[in-house]
Each structure stands twice: as C-alpha cells, then as structure tokens.
Design a protein around this motif. Structure first.
Motif, PDB file in Angstrom:
ATOM      1  N   VAL A 112       0.863  -1.185   0.000  1.00  0.00           N
ATOM      2  CA  VAL A 112       0.000   0.000   0.000  1.00  0.00           C
ATOM      3  C   VAL A 112       0.900   1.237   0.000  1.00  0.00           C
ATOM      4  O   VAL A 112       1.734   1.398   0.901  1.00  0.00           O
ATOM      5  CB  VAL A 112      -0.926   0.013   1.234  1.00  0.00           C
ATOM      6  CG1 VAL A 112      -1.812   1.259   1.220  1.00  0.00           C
ATOM      7  CG2 VAL A 112      -1.778  -1.253   1.266  1.00  0.00           C
ATOM      8  N   PHE A 113       0.724   2.110  -0.999  1.00  0.00           N
ATOM      9  CA  PHE A 113       1.590   3.279  -1.157  1.00  0.00           C
ATOM     10  C   PHE A 113       0.855   4.564  -0.790  1.00  0.00           C
ATOM     11  O   PHE A 113      -0.302   4.745  -1.168  1.00  0.00           O
ATOM     12  CB  PHE A 113       2.080   3.396  -2.604  1.00  0.00           C
ATOM     13  CG  PHE A 113       3.154   2.411  -2.968  1.00  0.00           C
ATOM     14  CD1 PHE A 113       4.485   2.794  -2.970  1.00  0.00           C
ATOM     15  CD2 PHE A 113       2.841   1.103  -3.302  1.00  0.00           C
ATOM     16  CE1 PHE A 113       5.490   1.897  -3.297  1.00  0.00           C
ATOM     17  CE2 PHE A 113       3.829   0.184  -3.627  1.00  0.00           C
ATOM     18  CZ  PHE A 113       5.161   0.590  -3.627  1.00  0.00           C
ATOM     19  N   PRO A 114       1.534   5.482  -0.084  1.00  0.00           N
ATOM     20  CA  PRO A 114       0.969   6.822   0.105  1.00  0.00           C
ATOM     21  C   PRO A 114       0.924   7.556  -1.237  1.00  0.00           C
ATOM     22  O   PRO A 114       1.586   7.148  -2.191  1.00  0.00           O
ATOM     23  CB  PRO A 114       1.975   7.508   1.056  1.00  0.00           C
ATOM     24  CG  PRO A 114       2.854   6.421   1.563  1.00  0.00           C
ATOM     25  CD  PRO A 114       2.854   5.337   0.542  1.00  0.00           C
ATOM     26  N   GLU A 115       0.172   8.629  -1.294  1.00  0.00           N
ATOM     27  CA  GLU A 115       0.167   9.444  -2.514  1.00  0.00           C
ATOM     28  C   GLU A 115       1.449  10.263  -2.622  1.00  0.00           C
ATOM     29  O   GLU A 115       1.877  10.617  -3.726  1.00  0.00           O
ATOM     30  CB  GLU A 115      -1.048  10.375  -2.519  1.00  0.00           C
ATOM     31  CG  GLU A 115      -2.377   9.651  -2.690  1.00  0.00           C
ATOM     32  CD  GLU A 115      -3.561  10.596  -2.637  1.00  0.00           C
ATOM     33  OE1 GLU A 115      -3.383  11.787  -2.981  1.00  0.00           O
ATOM     34  OE2 GLU A 115      -4.659  10.158  -2.243  1.00  0.00           O
ATOM     35  N   GLU A 116       2.052  10.571  -1.478  1.00  0.00           N
ATOM     36  CA  GLU A 116       3.271  11.379  -1.453  1.00  0.00           C
ATOM     37  C   GLU A 116       4.514  10.497  -1.337  1.00  0.00           C
ATOM     38  O   GLU A 116       4.610   9.674  -0.416  1.00  0.00           O
ATOM     39  CB  GLU A 116       3.249  12.363  -0.278  1.00  0.00           C
ATOM     40  CG  GLU A 116       2.247  13.489  -0.419  1.00  0.00           C
ATOM     41  CD  GLU A 116       2.697  14.546  -1.425  1.00  0.00           C
ATOM     42  OE1 GLU A 116       3.891  14.595  -1.755  1.00  0.00           O
ATOM     43  OE2 GLU A 116       1.834  15.325  -1.868  1.00  0.00           O
TER      44      GLU A 116
END
Length: 274
Positions: A112-116
């Motif tokens: 799961v990746f952050p948007e930043e």
C-alpha cells in the motif's frame, strides 16, 4: 490521546465506591496499554543514508525525522530498525512489521503506497577515478563486473539485465546485509568490481561517512533517470491504508508549514516536489 482518555476514566472510577473497582482498574490499565501499543508504526530498511541511517544516530535520516514528525505528534511511536533489504521486505510482506523505507513501486508492487513519495532516486553508474570507460547502455557493460545490492529493484530495464547475468560472478557482483552499500563501495575502491550502481545522494553520503575522498570516485553514466521512492506499507496489515493516508497528509502539512524544508536542510537535500 488514548492514554489521557483512559486515565481520565480511571480517575472517575477511583472516586466511586464498590467491590468492582480493582477489577475495573486492571481492565482499564490493560486497555490503555493496548491502545498505546496500537499507535506504534514499525518500519524496516537497510542502511540508506541520507534517507535512513542509524536508528540511534543524532541524524537518523530525513525520512525517519519525517515519520517521527507525522506519527509521534499524537503520542504514537515509530519503531525503526535496520535489516537487510530483502529481509525487510519479507517481514513487511507477511505482516510482521508495518512497512519498508525507500521502495520503488517495482520493489513492493503489492504493498500500500501513500500518494506522497519521500524522495526520488535514479541509478547512477560509479567507477574509480581515472577509469577510462563510460556507461553508454548495457551493451557497454560487456567485460565489466557491476556491483548491485541483493534484493533491490532498479526498474524494469536494469532488473532485466541483472537477472539475465546473475549467475555469472564476472558480470554481476551482489552485496547483501544491512549495510550493503558500504560493502559495495569498499569493493569498488579495492578494484574487486569495476562499477557500482546506486542512487546519487546515497553513494556520495556513504563515501563521506566512510571517510573516503570523493575524488577517489567518478560518475561513468546514468542507467535510469530518477523515480519516486516511498515508505510502502504491508499488504497484510489492516492499518496500512490508514498509515498511508496519514503519511500523505503529514508530508503535505510539513511542506506547507516549512518544517519539511527545515528537516531536509539538515541533510543537504532539496524538496523533490520542487
């Protein structure tokens, strides 16, 4: 915070009479400890300064300072430890820890990746100073022994080259462990490898930290342009989406307040968004 809330409830119970007070105290204390523990975010990576360095160092890396600013402001805790990269990814993959630091999307595609992102990194080919050779594409590596880090993803084109030659120690040399970059730089300086592929900021920061002169090394070429790198979160943890969202919001808030620039300036790094 969860702890303060539980303590206020505990205080009100203590002012009442009744035989169940002791039981209530024990239950609330356990509940408080549980709530407190849930605020811990555990992250792992190999040593990759200036992104992440020694956990107890005065300057532990700018990503660690960002994580602490985001996750510890409400009484939470960041649990950061160094592991070999391949093991760090495996621990997060099975849900033993919350996430890893410094991942390209190709490193942990199911996470799961952050948007930043927390920076960018490209693949630079480094050699010993005075080497009469330039990297002009993977064909130019013929006859050269290239150093890489075990378990790293360098992007599709580079990964394809590494995978195709991994069984040939005269072509690809892998360093591993929790400080694999240092190993590879020592090999390069000693002439045990002809070239080493690493991010620009990491390579020069590590050379300085090791006490070597920057004049001992040179850039022979660029294998791939900079890509975004992230703190990516475990696909097995139910908290991952919330952690990713909190980090996204936190980085944006730090940028808006000027705190991000202050943290980065300590490491001689500019904001990648600029």
């Amino acid at each position: 915070s969860p702890m303060n809330s539980h303590l206020r409830t505990l205080s009100s119970i203590l002012n009442r009479k009744g035989t169940c007070v002791r039981t209530a105290i024990i239950c609330l204390a356990l509940s408080a400890v549980s709530a407190w523990g849930q605020n811990t975010v555990s992250v792992r990576s190999d040593y990759w300064y200036p992104y992440n360095g020694g956990p107890t160092d005065a300057k532990p890396g700018y990503v660690i300072e960002i994580l602490k600013a985001v996750f510890e402001k409400d009484g939470g805790k960041v649990d950061y430890q160094i592991l070999p990269w391949k093991r760090a990814v495996a621990e997060a993959e099975k849900g033993a820890v919350d996430g890893v630091i410094g991942a390209f999307k190709s490193d942990t595609p199911d996470f799961v990746f952050p948007e930043e992102p927390i920076g960018t990194s490209g693949n630079i080919i480094f050699v010993r100073k005075g080497t009469d050779w330039k990297f002009t594409g993977f064909e130019s590596l013929k006859g050269k022994r290239l150093g890489v880090i075990n378990g790293y993803s360098y992007g599709d084109e580079v990964d394809e080259y590494v995978k195709a030659h991994l069984g040939d120690p005269k072509t690809i040399d892998e360093s591993s462990g929790d400080n694999a970059t240092e190993q590879a730089i020592r090999k390069l300086k000693a002439g045990r490898i002809d070239a080493f592929m690493e991010g620009n900021a990491v390579f020069w920061a590590q050379v300085t930290k090791m006490g070597f002169s920057k004049d001992d090394f040179a850039v022979a070429g660029v294998a791939s342009e900079p890509e975004a790198i992230y703190v990516s979160f475990s696909p097995k943890k139910t908290s991952s989406a919330a952690n990713a969202a909190k980090l996204t919001e936190g980085i944006r808030a730090l940028r808006a307040s000027g705190e991000l620039a202050r943290i980065l300036s300590k490491y001689g790094v500019s904001d990648w968004a600029e």
